[in-house]
Design a protein around this motif. Structure first.
Motif, PDB file in Angstrom:
ATOM      1  N   ALA A   1      30.220  39.400 -16.260  1.00 18.54           N
ATOM      2  CA  ALA A   1      29.760  39.327 -17.773  1.00 18.54           C
ATOM      3  C   ALA A   1      30.714  39.683 -18.815  1.00 18.54           C
ATOM      4  O   ALA A   1      31.689  40.272 -18.709  1.00 18.54           O
TER       5      ALA A   1
ATOM      6  N   CYS B   1      26.714  38.815 -25.563  1.00 15.43           N
ATOM      7  CA  CYS B   1      27.321  38.761 -24.204  1.00 15.43           C
ATOM      8  C   CYS B   1      26.608  37.602 -23.283  1.00 15.43           C
ATOM      9  O   CYS B   1      25.498  37.255 -23.696  1.00 15.43           O
TER      10      CYS B   1
ATOM     11  N   SER C   1      25.862  36.934 -19.237  1.00 11.68           N
ATOM     12  CA  SER C   1      26.042  37.387 -17.893  1.00 11.68           C
ATOM     13  C   SER C   1      26.797  36.320 -16.960  1.00 11.68           C
ATOM     14  O   SER C   1      26.751  35.161 -17.037  1.00 11.68           O
TER      15      SER C   1
ATOM     16  N   THR D   1      22.037  35.240 -22.021  1.00  8.53           N
ATOM     17  CA  THR D   1      22.784  35.825 -23.028  1.00  8.53           C
ATOM     18  C   THR D   1      21.847  36.749 -23.969  1.00  8.53           C
ATOM     19  O   THR D   1      20.657  36.843 -23.830  1.00  8.53           O
TER      20      THR D   1
ATOM     21  N   CYS E   1      24.879  41.622 -18.411  1.00 10.30           N
ATOM     22  CA  CYS E   1      25.166  41.494 -19.926  1.00 10.30           C
ATOM     23  C   CYS E   1      24.419  42.763 -20.649  1.00 10.30           C
ATOM     24  O   CYS E   1      23.275  42.850 -20.631  1.00 10.30           O
TER      25      CYS E   1
END
Length: 123
Positions: A33, A50, A52, A58, A103
């Motif tokens: 991530a 973020c 993954s 996201t 994430c």
């Protein structure tokens, strides 16, 4: 050597756009991530976005949702943060980081960090 290098920061007027890049070396970004964090002067750092590693899922902080977009180019081993409609409150040093976990915005779970790139939004 495991490394993350950010680039693309700079000065922009309110309402403008910038695209940050996070180039990874020594590891493959789609196995981790990758998160973007920022820290403004005198403030605590915050997670911005973020992505993954496996699923590409996201996530965005509420403060940037609808304005920022995170993406990944596996061939270039790079993660991007497209930032639109920037405002002065977005001024900060932006860091990318890599995590073995999914994430999320827990900084303690990120093990590799870049050196940061300054983003300044002002008129």
């Amino acid at each position: 050597q495991l490394q993350l290098v950010e680039s693309g920061g700079g000065w922009v007027q309110p309402g403008g756009s910038l695209r940050l890049s996070c180039l990874a070396s020594g590891f493959t970004v789609n196995n981790y991530a990758i998160g973007w964090f920022r820290q403004a002067s005198g403030k605590e750092s915050e997670g911005v976005s973020c992505i993954s590693g496996s699923s590409g899922m996201t996530n965005y902080a509420d403060t940037v949702k609808g304005r920022f977009t995170i993406s990944r180019d596996n061939a270039k081993n790079t993660v991007y943060l497209q930032m639109n409609s920037l405002n002065p409150e977005d001024t900060a040093v932006y860091y990318c980081a890599a995590s073995h976990w999914d994430c999320q915005f827990n900084k303690d779970d990120y093990i590799y960090w870049g050196q940061g790139t300054q983003v300044t939004v002002s008129s």
